[in-house]
Design a protein around this motif. Structure first.
Motif, mmCIF file in Angstrom:
data_model
loop_
_atom_site.group_PDB
_atom_site.id
_atom_site.type_symbol
_atom_site.label_atom_id
_atom_site.label_comp_id
_atom_site.label_asym_id
_atom_site.label_seq_id
_atom_site.Cartn_x
_atom_site.Cartn_y
_atom_site.Cartn_z
ATOM 1 N N ALA A 39 0.898 -1.132 0.138
ATOM 2 C CA ALA A 39 -0.018 0.213 0.052
ATOM 3 C C ALA A 39 0.928 1.370 -0.014
ATOM 4 N N ALA A 40 2.328 1.245 0.496
ATOM 5 C CA ALA A 40 2.872 2.224 0.526
ATOM 6 C C ALA A 40 4.412 1.997 0.045
ATOM 7 N N PRO A 41 4.705 1.646 -1.299
ATOM 8 C CA PRO A 41 5.685 1.155 -1.601
ATOM 9 C C PRO A 41 6.904 2.201 -1.505
ATOM 10 N N PRO A 42 7.895 1.613 -0.991
ATOM 11 C CA PRO A 42 9.268 2.653 -0.766
ATOM 12 C C PRO A 42 9.983 2.934 -1.700
ATOM 13 N N LEU A 43 10.188 4.213 -2.169
ATOM 14 C CA LEU A 43 10.683 4.687 -3.324
ATOM 15 C C LEU A 43 12.025 5.547 -3.003
ATOM 16 N N PRO A 44 13.161 5.141 -3.690
ATOM 17 C CA PRO A 44 14.536 5.738 -3.339
ATOM 18 C C PRO A 44 14.514 6.976 -3.873
ATOM 19 N N ASP A 45 15.567 7.864 -3.757
ATOM 20 C CA ASP A 45 15.641 9.287 -3.950
ATOM 21 C C ASP A 45 15.835 9.345 -5.515
ATOM 22 N N HIS A 46 16.905 8.344 -6.040
ATOM 23 C CA HIS A 46 17.355 8.611 -7.488
ATOM 24 C C HIS A 46 16.544 8.435 -8.422
ATOM 25 N N ALA A 82 17.259 -2.823 -14.862
ATOM 26 C CA ALA A 82 16.826 -2.479 -13.637
ATOM 27 C C ALA A 82 15.974 -3.770 -13.071
ATOM 28 N N ILE A 83 16.441 -4.097 -11.644
ATOM 29 C CA ILE A 83 16.096 -5.477 -11.299
ATOM 30 C C ILE A 83 14.974 -4.944 -10.181
ATOM 31 N N ALA A 84 13.778 -5.725 -10.177
ATOM 32 C CA ALA A 84 12.743 -5.397 -9.083
ATOM 33 C C ALA A 84 13.426 -5.497 -7.560
ATOM 34 N N ASP A 85 13.251 -4.389 -7.014
ATOM 35 C CA ASP A 85 13.990 -4.217 -5.679
ATOM 36 C C ASP A 85 12.957 -4.948 -4.714
ATOM 37 N N VAL A 86 13.101 -6.155 -4.462
ATOM 38 C CA VAL A 86 12.464 -6.949 -3.509
ATOM 39 C C VAL A 86 12.779 -6.603 -1.982
ATOM 40 N N GLY A 87 13.945 -6.384 -1.832
ATOM 41 C CA GLY A 87 14.718 -6.142 -0.682
ATOM 42 C C GLY A 87 13.701 -4.838 0.013
ATOM 43 N N ALA A 88 13.671 -4.005 -0.790
ATOM 44 C CA ALA A 88 12.714 -2.825 -0.244
ATOM 45 C C ALA A 88 11.494 -3.165 0.229
ATOM 46 N N PHE A 89 10.813 -4.353 -0.032
ATOM 47 C CA PHE A 89 9.737 -4.691 0.346
ATOM 48 C C PHE A 89 9.586 -5.827 1.428
ATOM 49 N N VAL A 90 10.776 -6.388 1.611
ATOM 50 C CA VAL A 90 11.007 -7.449 2.420
ATOM 51 C C VAL A 90 12.216 -7.507 3.312
ATOM 52 N N VAL A 96 7.286 -12.032 5.691
ATOM 53 C CA VAL A 96 7.286 -12.442 4.401
ATOM 54 C C VAL A 96 8.847 -13.007 4.054
ATOM 55 N N ASP A 97 9.802 -12.393 4.543
ATOM 56 C CA ASP A 97 11.151 -12.851 4.608
ATOM 57 C C ASP A 97 11.084 -14.355 5.026
ATOM 58 N N ALA A 98 10.483 -14.774 6.204
ATOM 59 C CA ALA A 98 10.454 -16.099 6.765
ATOM 60 C C ALA A 98 9.898 -16.885 5.900
ATOM 61 N N GLU A 99 8.689 -16.566 5.441
ATOM 62 C CA GLU A 99 7.998 -17.473 4.306
ATOM 63 C C GLU A 99 8.743 -17.697 3.108
ATOM 64 N N PRO A 119 1.040 -12.624 -3.915
ATOM 65 C CA PRO A 119 0.982 -11.933 -5.380
ATOM 66 C C PRO A 119 0.842 -10.567 -5.286
ATOM 67 N N GLN A 120 0.303 -9.815 -4.340
ATOM 68 C CA GLN A 120 0.205 -8.512 -4.040
ATOM 69 C C GLN A 120 1.675 -7.794 -4.362
ATOM 70 N N LEU A 121 2.659 -8.529 -4.051
ATOM 71 C CA LEU A 121 4.128 -8.150 -4.328
ATOM 72 C C LEU A 121 4.708 -8.593 -5.600
ATOM 73 N N SER A 122 4.680 -9.981 -5.749
ATOM 74 C CA SER A 122 5.413 -10.503 -6.780
ATOM 75 C C SER A 122 4.605 -10.395 -8.243
ATOM 76 N N GLU A 123 3.408 -10.024 -8.090
ATOM 77 C CA GLU A 123 2.592 -9.663 -9.299
ATOM 78 C C GLU A 123 2.013 -8.211 -9.316
ATOM 79 N N GLY A 124 2.321 -7.417 -8.349
ATOM 80 C CA GLY A 124 2.041 -6.171 -8.061
ATOM 81 C C GLY A 124 2.925 -5.126 -7.572
ATOM 82 N N ALA A 125 3.022 -4.677 -6.524
ATOM 83 C CA ALA A 125 3.745 -3.662 -5.944
ATOM 84 C C ALA A 125 5.312 -3.782 -6.321
ATOM 85 N N ALA A 126 5.784 -5.042 -6.208
ATOM 86 C CA ALA A 126 7.192 -4.870 -6.632
ATOM 87 C C ALA A 126 7.515 -5.457 -8.035
#
Length: 461
Positions: A39-46, A82-90, A96-99, A119-126
């Motif tokens: 719901a609030a994806p972390p976005l970097p400054d660059h 550009a590689i999906a920044d999964v670490g920013a979400f997990v 989610v990390d443990a799972e 799926p809300q991450l893997s096929e959505g926000a991330a």
């Protein structure tokens, strides 16, 4: 696409997933955590949203890990990846990390995928879906005119993909963003041969949904576009490994160099299969000249898999491994380009982001690295078992009513009392009783086809 095998009606792939303990539904706390961060994806400054990136994946894919742009420079080329920044979400230690550690990787079946992340991450926000503002790990890799790396930059950035493309459409008409893909891809393939890389390129068996609600099995080879696209991923993985080795910390994808005895055995096999092996040539150079559609070449390529055994992951922290390389790639290599679908890539990316910024990875990240080889080995075993079982089920179902029939086949390999054959008219590969000659075209009789046991067996006719 080569030979096709069709099976009508439903097949129980869910039972196969259950048999091999593939996790299905996500626990409620994992889903709730994924909802919050999505719901609030972390976005970097660059801000790199001006970079005209595009994705290239199979049709219908939603878990988009990579987006690229290729450009010419005064001295060579620039690859922006550009590689999906999964670490920013997990975050490490999160639910989610443990799972994700429990799952290891996304498992693909004909009736759908069992994702690594909700799926809300893997096929959505991330996911790097088109026209969406996304956080990414942005690799900028400069190459000289021969395809050698001259500079690497890696940083977190906000990106926006311009389009979601598939391999077939790119093969028919290259978009401007990928106009240089054939040129760069061929250069990278040439440099791979120079390194002694071994790329087999053998067709794989895949099960796909059919138009009538049934299933189709095909032998599918790699298209030129897929091969060039893979070279960009391999390039990035090689740059990641270099960062890790220079920094003395990371997680490498390793494979021992081919055993000299295995190379010599393959060299002795070559004349009998009509394969030319020039004096001084390495196995990778010989393999690059072969056509998998030629029966004797297919048998040689099957035998060449003996050169690529022992792949694994090696954690690095301080002392460097005695053998840091990957025999198939022809040098050190790390998995960092598919973090939505493979657990280890998130950790490798986080290590590289820290090192590229002139920092050391956190103690928590370093502590996780030694756990990854065992987690990924278990996940790989489960995934390969599921994939093999799916193909075996479809093959056995198709042939169940045809026991006693005779088929034409090509012999791939032979042991003391049994051989492996692939039918020339159907996408079936199975055991055959008796020792046959690799590369020969033979007639075989179906003696067993049991869907319940997923078994198919032949004998010489």
């Amino acid at each position: 696409m080569a030979r096709v095998l069709k099976v009508s009606g439903p097949l129980d792939f869910a039972a196969i997933r259950a048999e091999f303990d593939v996790p299905e539904a996500f626990p409620p706390d994992v889903l709730a955590e994924a909802d919050r961060v999505a719901a609030a994806p972390p976005l970097p400054d660059h801000d790199a949203t001006d970079l005209p990136l595009v994705t290239v994946d199979p049709p219908g894919a939603r878990d988009l890990d990579q987006a690229m742009h290729l450009a010419r420079t005064a001295t060579g080329y620039r690859v922006s990846y550009a590689i999906a920044d999964v670490g920013a979400f997990v975050p490490l230690g999160s639910a989610v990390d443990a799972e994700a550690r429990r799952r290891g990787q996304t498992v693909y079946c004909p009736d759908g995928r069992t994702p690594l992340h909700p799926p809300q991450l893997s096929e959505g926000a991330a996911s790097l879906l088109p026209d969406q503002l996304r956080p990414a790990a942005l690799w900028t890799i400069d190459l000289d005119a021969q395809g050698e790396v001259t500079a690497v930059d890696l940083r977190r950035a906000r990106v926006r993909s311009r389009a979601q493309l598939d391999y077939a459409s790119v093969g028919e008409r290259l978009p401007a963003e990928l106009e240089l893909l054939p040129e760069i891809g061929r250069l990278l393939q040439a440099r791979a041969r120079d390194r002694g890389a071994i790329e087999l390129g053998t067709p794989s068996q895949e099960v796909e949904p059919g138009p009538d609600g049934g299933w189709t099995v095909v032998f599918r080879g790699q298209s030129d576009v897929e091969g060039w696209n893979a070279q960009i991923s391999l390039l990035t993985g090689r740059c990641a490994a270099r960062l890790m080795l220079d920094g003395g910390v990371g997680i490498l994808r390793t494979l021992p160099a081919p055993d000299p005895g295995a190379v010599e055995a393959l060299r002795r096999l070559a004349p009998g299969l009509g394969v030319a092996w020039p004096e001084g040539a390495g196995p990778g150079e010989v393999i690059a000249t072969l056509d998998p559609a030629t029966p004797r070449h297919a048998a040689f390529l099957d035998a060449a898999t003996s050169l690529l055994r022992g792949a694994g992951y090696t954690a690095v922290d301080g002392e460097l491994p005695a053998e840091p390389g990957h025999g198939g790639v022809g040098g050190p290599y790390a998995h960092v380009t598919a973090p939505l679908r493979r657990l280890v890539d998130r950790f490798g990316t986080e290590v590289c982001l820290a090192l590229a910024a002139g920092q050391q990875p956190s103690a928590e990240l370093r502590a996780a690295l030694p756990e990854l080889p065992a987690l990924m080995a278990a996940s790989d075993r489960r995934t390969h078992a599921v994939e093999r079982a799916v193909v075996d089920l479809v093959e056995a179902t198709l042939l169940a009513g045809r026991v006693g029939e005779v088929f034409e086949a090509v012999v791939l390999d032979a042991e003391e009392k049994r051989s492996t054959v692939v039918l020339t008219e159907l996408a079936v590969q199975a055991r055959c009783d008796g020792r046959l000659t690799p590369g020969d075209v033979v007639r075989v009789r179906l003696t067993q086809a049991g869907p319940a046991t997923r078994t198919v067996r032949f004998e010489p006719a």
